[in-house]
Design an enzyme around this catalytic site. Structure first.
Site, mmCIF file in Angstrom:
data_model
loop_
_atom_site.group_PDB
_atom_site.id
_atom_site.type_symbol
_atom_site.label_atom_id
_atom_site.label_comp_id
_atom_site.label_asym_id
_atom_site.label_seq_id
_atom_site.Cartn_x
_atom_site.Cartn_y
_atom_site.Cartn_z
ATOM 1 N N PRO A 54 0.814 -1.223 0.000
ATOM 2 C CA PRO A 54 0.000 0.000 0.000
ATOM 3 C C PRO A 54 0.846 1.272 0.000
ATOM 4 O O PRO A 54 0.344 2.357 -0.287
ATOM 5 C CB PRO A 54 -0.840 -0.096 1.277
ATOM 6 N N GLU B 51 2.361 -7.379 8.836
ATOM 7 C CA GLU B 51 2.522 -5.922 8.930
ATOM 8 C C GLU B 51 3.392 -5.343 7.826
ATOM 9 O O GLU B 51 3.391 -4.157 7.582
ATOM 10 C CB GLU B 51 3.113 -5.547 10.290
ATOM 11 N N ARG C 19 -3.391 -7.980 -20.436
ATOM 12 C CA ARG C 19 -4.292 -7.562 -21.527
ATOM 13 C C ARG C 19 -3.678 -6.468 -22.395
ATOM 14 O O ARG C 19 -4.202 -6.151 -23.452
ATOM 15 C CB ARG C 19 -5.679 -7.200 -20.997
ATOM 16 N N ASP D 292 -11.205 1.056 -24.203
ATOM 17 C CA ASP D 292 -11.461 0.851 -22.785
ATOM 18 C C ASP D 292 -11.364 2.158 -22.035
ATOM 19 O O ASP D 292 -10.628 3.058 -22.425
ATOM 20 C CB ASP D 292 -10.397 -0.062 -22.161
HETATM 21 N N1 ADE Z 1 -1.024 -5.026 -0.087
HETATM 22 C C1 ADE Z 1 -1.930 -4.640 0.819
HETATM 23 N N2 ADE Z 1 -2.664 -3.612 0.381
HETATM 24 C C2 ADE Z 1 -2.219 -3.330 -0.877
HETATM 25 C C3 ADE Z 1 -2.561 -2.365 -1.865
HETATM 26 N N3 ADE Z 1 -3.515 -1.468 -1.664
HETATM 27 N N4 ADE Z 1 -1.879 -2.378 -3.024
HETATM 28 C C4 ADE Z 1 -0.893 -3.275 -3.228
HETATM 29 N N5 ADE Z 1 -0.526 -4.195 -2.341
HETATM 30 C C5 ADE Z 1 -1.171 -4.230 -1.171
#
Ligand code: ADE
Length: 239
Positions: free
Chosen positions: A94, A121, A159, A174
């Site tokens: 994230p 974590e 794709r 697209d």
């Molecule tokens: N792992 C956990 N959340 C994620 C996200 N939003 N994007 C990529 N990998 C992740």
């Protein structure tokens, strides 16, 4: 293109790899996906892959050892299969760079990609420092692991490989295609009337220019309603 996935849950990819576009792309030999369970590279009797964070704090942190060893085995297997040099490494997180069409297109041109999926974590920082993956995120929310995000990225880039989609330019219209970052407008198919709902006359008119203009107009309207940021240039492609 060869894709090596490093994960604690290779089974999660089985359905993904054996259905739809990815299955076809594999059959056409456009992508060759290899799954690696980095727990197999654990060295203690509990097969540990994670441990408590130094300095305390909640949760567990993925350890360097199993991931570095798995990466090394993956690289050797790739080289034995004739791939030159190193894979382009990505890591799902994230905290990563947001995935965009431009990034997917760039990744779709790599001959060899490795995809590292995390859990718990997070990763020991030395995994980032040592393997230097490109960290990528599929959105500002936290998933329980990187696998679902990895599948999204692999699907999105596959794709874009020429020949992966049935129609030669199937991806061009697209939403978010590079020819115009607009949302796709409405589509209709048979029957002509369903539960009292019809089909716009223009689509039945046979007038191809009018149909194309209608699609363009509908796409614009939908984009104005739902994603005006795509039109006013406030969404930057950060890749
Ligand atoms: N792992 C956990 N959340 C994620 C996200 N939003 N994007 C990529 N990998 C992740």
């Amino acid at each position: 293109m060869r894709i090596d996935v490093l994960t604690l849950f290779p089974g999660m990819f089985e359905g993904f790899l054996t259905h739809g576009l990815i299955r076809l792309a594999r059959e056409k030999k456009l992508v060759d996906v290899h799954l690696h369970d980095f727990r197999e590279f654990a060295t203690d009797r509990h097969n540990s892959v994670d441990d408590k964070p130094y300095g305390g704090g909640p949760g567990m942190v993925l350890m360097c050892g199993p991931i570095f060893a798995c990466d090394e085995a993956m690289r050797q297997a790739g080289r034995a299969a004739g791939l030159p040099g190193e894979p382009r490494r990505i890591m799902l997180s994230p905290q990563g760079r947001p995935v965009t069409p431009a990034l997917l297109e760039e990744l779709s041109r790599e001959p060899w990609l490795s995809v590292l999926c995390g859990h718990y974590e997070g990763f020991d920082e030395r995994i980032r420092l040592g393997l230097k993956p490109l960290e990528v995120s599929i959105g500002d929310y936290v998933l329980s692991g990187g696998e679902v995000a990895a599948m999204a990225v692999i699907d999105g880039l596959t794709r874009m490989i020429p020949g992966a989609l049935g129609a030669a330019d199937g991806a061009r219209n697209d939403s978010f295609s590079r020819d115009g970052a607009k949302l796709e407008g409405p589509q209709y198919t048979r029957p002509r009337s369903f539960e009292g709902m019809g089909v716009p006359d223009v689509l039945l008119s046979g007038n191809h220019a009018a149909i194309a203009a209608w699609h363009e107009d509908q796409a614009l309207k939908r984009t104005q309603e739902r994603r005006p940021d795509l039109l006013d240039g406030t969404t930057k492609d950060t890749s």
